[in-house]
Structures are given as structure tokens and as C-alpha cells.
Design an enzyme around this catalytic site. Structure first.
Site, PDB file in Angstrom:
ATOM      1  N   ARG A 209      36.145  52.450  51.312  1.00  0.00           N
ATOM      2  CA  ARG A 209      35.643  52.031  49.997  1.00  0.00           C
ATOM      3  C   ARG A 209      36.737  52.183  48.947  1.00  0.00           C
ATOM      4  O   ARG A 209      36.919  51.340  48.083  1.00  0.00           O
ATOM      5  CB  ARG A 209      34.398  52.844  49.589  1.00  0.00           C
ATOM      6  CG  ARG A 209      34.044  52.649  48.119  1.00  0.00           C
ATOM      7  CD  ARG A 209      32.629  53.062  47.735  1.00  0.00           C
ATOM      8  NE  ARG A 209      32.183  54.289  48.324  1.00  0.00           N
ATOM      9  CZ  ARG A 209      32.557  55.517  47.929  1.00  0.00           C
ATOM     10  NH1 ARG A 209      33.413  55.669  46.937  1.00  0.00           N
ATOM     11  NH2 ARG A 209      32.064  56.585  48.525  1.00  0.00           N
TER      12      ARG A 209
ATOM     13  N   TYR B 239      28.920  30.519  33.013  1.00  0.00           N
ATOM     14  CA  TYR B 239      28.156  30.414  34.262  1.00  0.00           C
ATOM     15  C   TYR B 239      26.811  31.131  34.086  1.00  0.00           C
ATOM     16  O   TYR B 239      26.754  32.226  33.511  1.00  0.00           O
ATOM     17  CB  TYR B 239      28.983  31.026  35.408  1.00  0.00           C
ATOM     18  CG  TYR B 239      28.189  31.291  36.642  1.00  0.00           C
ATOM     19  CD1 TYR B 239      27.524  30.257  37.310  1.00  0.00           C
ATOM     20  CD2 TYR B 239      28.068  32.576  37.161  1.00  0.00           C
ATOM     21  CE1 TYR B 239      26.761  30.509  38.444  1.00  0.00           C
ATOM     22  CE2 TYR B 239      27.321  32.830  38.298  1.00  0.00           C
ATOM     23  CZ  TYR B 239      26.666  31.794  38.926  1.00  0.00           C
ATOM     24  OH  TYR B 239      25.912  32.044  40.041  1.00  0.00           O
TER      25      TYR B 239
ATOM     26  N   ASP C 283      37.817  34.232  32.974  1.00  0.00           N
ATOM     27  CA  ASP C 283      37.287  33.825  34.279  1.00  0.00           C
ATOM     28  C   ASP C 283      38.038  32.551  34.679  1.00  0.00           C
ATOM     29  O   ASP C 283      37.858  31.495  34.082  1.00  0.00           O
ATOM     30  CB  ASP C 283      35.773  33.571  34.154  1.00  0.00           C
ATOM     31  CG  ASP C 283      35.124  33.310  35.510  1.00  0.00           C
ATOM     32  OD1 ASP C 283      35.819  32.788  36.403  1.00  0.00           O
ATOM     33  OD2 ASP C 283      33.928  33.604  35.667  1.00  0.00           O
TER      34      ASP C 283
ATOM     35  N   LYS D 201      35.075  30.603  45.605  1.00  0.00           N
ATOM     36  CA  LYS D 201      35.337  29.195  45.286  1.00  0.00           C
ATOM     37  C   LYS D 201      36.730  28.771  45.773  1.00  0.00           C
ATOM     38  O   LYS D 201      36.980  28.825  46.953  1.00  0.00           O
ATOM     39  CB  LYS D 201      35.134  28.999  43.776  1.00  0.00           C
ATOM     40  CG  LYS D 201      33.843  29.633  43.224  1.00  0.00           C
ATOM     41  CD  LYS D 201      32.629  29.019  43.846  1.00  0.00           C
ATOM     42  CE  LYS D 201      31.284  29.451  43.282  1.00  0.00           C
ATOM     43  NZ  LYS D 201      31.000  30.826  42.985  1.00  0.00           N
TER      44      LYS D 201
HETATM   45  N1  PLP Z   1      32.170  32.820  37.512  1.00  0.00           N
HETATM   46  C1  PLP Z   1      32.024  31.496  37.633  1.00  0.00           C
HETATM   47  C2  PLP Z   1      32.746  30.589  36.681  1.00  0.00           C
HETATM   48  C3  PLP Z   1      31.206  30.958  38.620  1.00  0.00           C
HETATM   49  O1  PLP Z   1      31.064  29.620  38.723  1.00  0.00           O
HETATM   50  C4  PLP Z   1      30.527  31.851  39.497  1.00  0.00           C
HETATM   51  C5  PLP Z   1      29.633  31.333  40.540  1.00  0.00           C
HETATM   52  O2  PLP Z   1      29.374  30.147  40.635  1.00  0.00           O
HETATM   53  C6  PLP Z   1      30.686  33.222  39.325  1.00  0.00           C
HETATM   54  C7  PLP Z   1      31.530  33.676  38.334  1.00  0.00           C
HETATM   55  C8  PLP Z   1      29.966  34.189  40.222  1.00  0.00           C
HETATM   56  O3  PLP Z   1      30.584  34.223  41.489  1.00  0.00           O
HETATM   57  P1  PLP Z   1      29.849  34.678  42.835  1.00  0.00           P
HETATM   58  O4  PLP Z   1      28.854  33.618  43.159  1.00  0.00           O
HETATM   59  O5  PLP Z   1      30.967  34.791  43.816  1.00  0.00           O
HETATM   60  O6  PLP Z   1      29.193  35.982  42.567  1.00  0.00           O
END
Ligand code: PLP
Length: 401
Positions: free
Chosen positions: A50, A102, A174, A199
Site C-alpha cells: 500500500r 465531469y 485535470d 482514459k
Molecule cells: N476526470 C475526468 C475529466 C473524467 O472524464 C473522469 C471520468 O470520466 C474522471 C475524472 C474520473 O475518472 P475515473 O472514472 O477513472 O474515476
């Protein structure tokens, strides 16, 4: 970049020929939960998975170098990455976030704020007047998401950073929609970059993961401490898979964005298309900023169709595009944000963000552009709305998604 090597070379060589035990060329996968101590007084470099794991370290180092940061922390999901940085604020602090972030990020910020862990202020970061007013609240942490999900709004990162520096706020970007292949926010002054590695970074739609990369080592160590403390560190197998996926980031991104441009071009010429949200279009309000701060326009775009199109029928008619929530993988995906990715937002919050029920988001994969264009046009041909009631209703899509 802090390294002299080109990013493509960094990716291709990450972890290669580092196995002193067996001389494997590709990095081995270390699954062990424990690491032995030779002596009770000699703590090994890794003691418990961890806290630290060699496979995870290889991915952390590769991503930190790619983003130009001092320290990376690999966590279990993109949401875990967002949540990790929220450990940097205290009750009473203000977190400034994009009004169209998001949906999962919006849900997390709203839920944590409701419990008094901080105050959240949502703002249209592309509106200089609204932004200046929001900074008057002296935020402690500013979250940027550019291009935004799903409207591909562009935020001028350097401009937000300038505001943030004036009030001593931590800036977190992000970078999920572009990856370090197309945008490096740390070079534009941000303190932290986060990713849903689910992604583009992994790119093969078979791992859920996240990453947090800090520009300064001290902040990175603080975040690594919190990741260990709260137990959100990523699993070794996921890191192994993600490093494997990362190797092809540049060719994937180049191909996917070239195809996206072709699909957008075809759709903008179709009279059944009312609006295309794609920063590569000169008509997009964020085009100039995107051209300045990005190395490419990416492979994500959203479309609003005219009232003549039954959007449900359109989605049902697609044969190559898959209806799914994620993005950035090898396969082309399509979703209706109001019913899927952004369903957790209230209808009011979606309306404020400009996310209509008729908006369709596209993620372009590695299929040939000719096939993708034909797929959408064929589906459009079969999607003539014979009834104005075919306007997309949240409940209707929710029931069939
Ligand atoms: N940030 C963005 C811009 C996203 O599009 C997403 C998910 O679609 C996330 C964060 C969250 O990621 P996760 O689905 O891997 O938890």
C-alpha cells in the site's frame, strides 16, 4: 520538460532493462503485498505494497517525467485522484471548480462540501468577470478541467494560475481529456496535474486508475503520504497494464485526433447537425487559447443535433460506435452526458453548465475515419424524428442505457 529525452523516448524506455534479478527487458510485475526485512532495524525501501510497490513506482516515475513534475502518485481511479487533492484543504477553505466539470467530480465536490469539509464555488472559468469575482473569495484550491467534459470548453490555464498565485491558491489541472502528449499544465504554472488514467493514458479500456503529479517534490510527498494514509494507492497489476498501455500514447493520440478532425469536418457539413463542440474548429470560442496551450485538439467532441433527429434512434442505429460512459480508448464511444456521465448532476446544475438533454459526446478511437463517418451518417438517416416527443428525455435514456 525537465528531462533531456523526448517524451516518446521516455515512454518507450520507462522501466526497460531495470530488472537486476533476472535481466528481463520488459519490466516484471511485482504482486507481493510484503517485502522482507533483512534485519528488524533495517527497513527495506519497499516494506508494504500500500505504501510503495516497484511496479507502481515505474508508472509514477514515467508519468511524472511526462508531465514535467517532481513526484507522481498512482491511485485506484480518476475519482481517487480528485479526492486525494481534496486532502489539501480544511473546513472553511474555498475550492473553486469549473461549473461544467465531469459529473463525478461535481458530485464529489458537492457531497464533501455538504458535509462541511470545505466550501465549493462553481464558476465558468472562461468568463473573466465571473472568474475575478470567484477569486475574491480567496480560494485555497482551484480545480481546472480543460477541455471540459462534455462541452470541450477551454480554460486559459496561465490566466487562472495568475489569479491563483495572487491569492496563494494551489492550482490543480485535470488533464484527462488531452494527456501529457497534448497539454502539460505544470509548464503553464499549475501545482498539480491529475488524470483518470482509465482514459488516454492506459488507452485500452481495461483498467480503472488515476494519477496525481506534483510540480514540487514536497507537495508530491504530502500527497503520497495521504494516498498511503487513506489507502487509495493503485493496484500493482493495474500499474503494469497502464504502463504497457502508455507505451503507445503518442501514436494513438496522433491517429485518434486526425480521425476526430475528419469526423468533425463531415458532421459540420450535415444540416441535421445544429452545433459541434470541438476546440479545433475556428468558430469554437476557445480555439485560440487551445491552439496556444495545447499541442493538438484531441479526439473528443460533442454534438447537438437538430430537432428533426431522434437522438435515441441515432444511438441505437450506430454499428461501430459503442454506447458507453468512458472515453480515450482504442474503441470509438458515444454517450448522452445528461443521462450517463453527468446524470449525477441536478437538471439545474446541468442547465447552468449548458449540458442539454440532446447533447451527444463522441470519443474517437482507432477505427478508420471513413467507417466512422459512414456509421454516423447511416444512423442519422435512420433517426428522423417522426414525433417531436422524441426529444431526448432523461428518463427515457436512463431506462435504456
Ligand atoms: N476526470 C475526468 C475529466 C473524467 O472524464 C473522469 C471520468 O470520466 C474522471 C475524472 C474520473 O475518472 P475515473 O472514472 O477513472 O474515476
Amino acid at each position: 520538460m525537465t528531462s533531456a529525452l523526448a517524451p516518446e523516448t521516455l515512454i518507450a524506455t520507462a522501466g526497460v532493462c531495470e530488472d537486476s534479478a533476472h535481466h528481463s527487458v520488459s519490466p516484471p510485475l511485482h504482486l507481493s503485498a510484503n517485502y522482507f526485512w533483512s534485519d528488524p532495524c533495517e527497513k527495506p525501501h519497499y516494506d508494504y505494497a500500500r505504501s510503495g510497490n516497484p511496479t507502481r513506482t515505474q508508472l509514477e516515475e514515467a508519468l511524472a517525467k511526462l508531465e514535467g513534475g517532481a513526484r507522481g502518485v498512482i491511485v485506484s481511479s480518476g475519482m481517487a485522484a480528485v479526492d486525494l487533492v481534496l486532502n489539501l484543504v480544511d473546513p472553511g477553505d474555498v475550492v473553486l471548480a469549473p461549473h461544467d466539470c465531469y459529473g463525478g467530480t461535481h458530485r464529489l465536490l458537492t457531497a464533501r462540501a455538504k458535509r462541511g469539509q470545505f466550501e465549493v464555488v462553481y464558476v465558468n472559468q472562461g468568463d473573466p468577470v465571473a472568474l475575478a469575482a470567484a477569486f475574491a473569495k480567496t480560494p485555497k484550491l482551484v480545480l481546472i478541467e480543460t477541455p471540459s467534459n462534455p462541452l470541450l470548453r477551454i480554460t486559459d490555464i496561465a490566466a487562472v494560475v495568475a489569479h491563483a498565485k495572487a491569492v496563494n491558491a494551489i492550482t490543480v489541472a485535470d488533464n484527462t481529456f488531452l494527456s501529457p502528449a497534448l497539454q502539460r499544465p505544470l509548464e503553464l504554472g499549475c501545482d498539480v496535474v491529475i488524470h483518470s488514467t482509465t482514459k488516454f493514458i492506459n488507452g485500452h479500456s481495461d483498467v480503472v486508475g488515476g494519477a496525481v503529479i506534483a510540480r514540487e517534490a514536497a507537495l508530491g510527498e504530502d500527497l503520497a503520504w495521504w494516498a498511503n494514509c487513506t489507502g487509495v494507492t493503485g493496484a500493482p497489476f493495474d500499474s503494469f497494464m497502464t504502463l504497457r498501455g502508455l507505451r503507445t500514447l503518442f501514436p494513438r493520440i496522433e491517429r485518434q485526433q486526425a480521425t476526430a478532425k475528419d469526423v468533425v469536418e463531415a458532421l459540420t457539413q450535415d444540416e441535421r447537425v445544429a452545433n459541434v463542440f470541438y476546440p479545433g474548429l475556428k468558430t469554437h470560442p476557445g480555439h485560440d487559447v487551445a491552439a496556444r496551450q495545447q499541442a493538438g485538439f484531441g479526439s473528443m467532441f460533442s454534438v447537438e443535433f437538430t430537432a428533426e433527429v431522434d437522438v435515441l434512434q441515432l444511438l441505437r442505429g450506430l454499428k461501430i460506435f459503442t454506447i458507453a460512459e468512458s472515453l480515450g480508448g482504442f474503441e470509438s464511444l458515444v454517450c448522452v452526458p445528461a443521462a450517463m456521465t453527468h446524470a449525477a448532476m441536478t437538471p439545474e446544475a446541468r442547465a447552468t453548465a449548458g449540458i442539454s438533454d440532446r447533447l451527444v459526446r463522441f470519443s474517437i478511437g482507432l477505427e478508420h475515419g471513413v467507417d466512422l463517418i459512414r456509421d454516423v451518417l447511416d444512423a442519422l438517416d435512420g433517426a428522423a424524428a417522426d414525433d417531436k416527443v422524441a426529444y431526448l428525455k432523461h428518463e427515457a435514456v436512463g431506462a435504456c442505457a
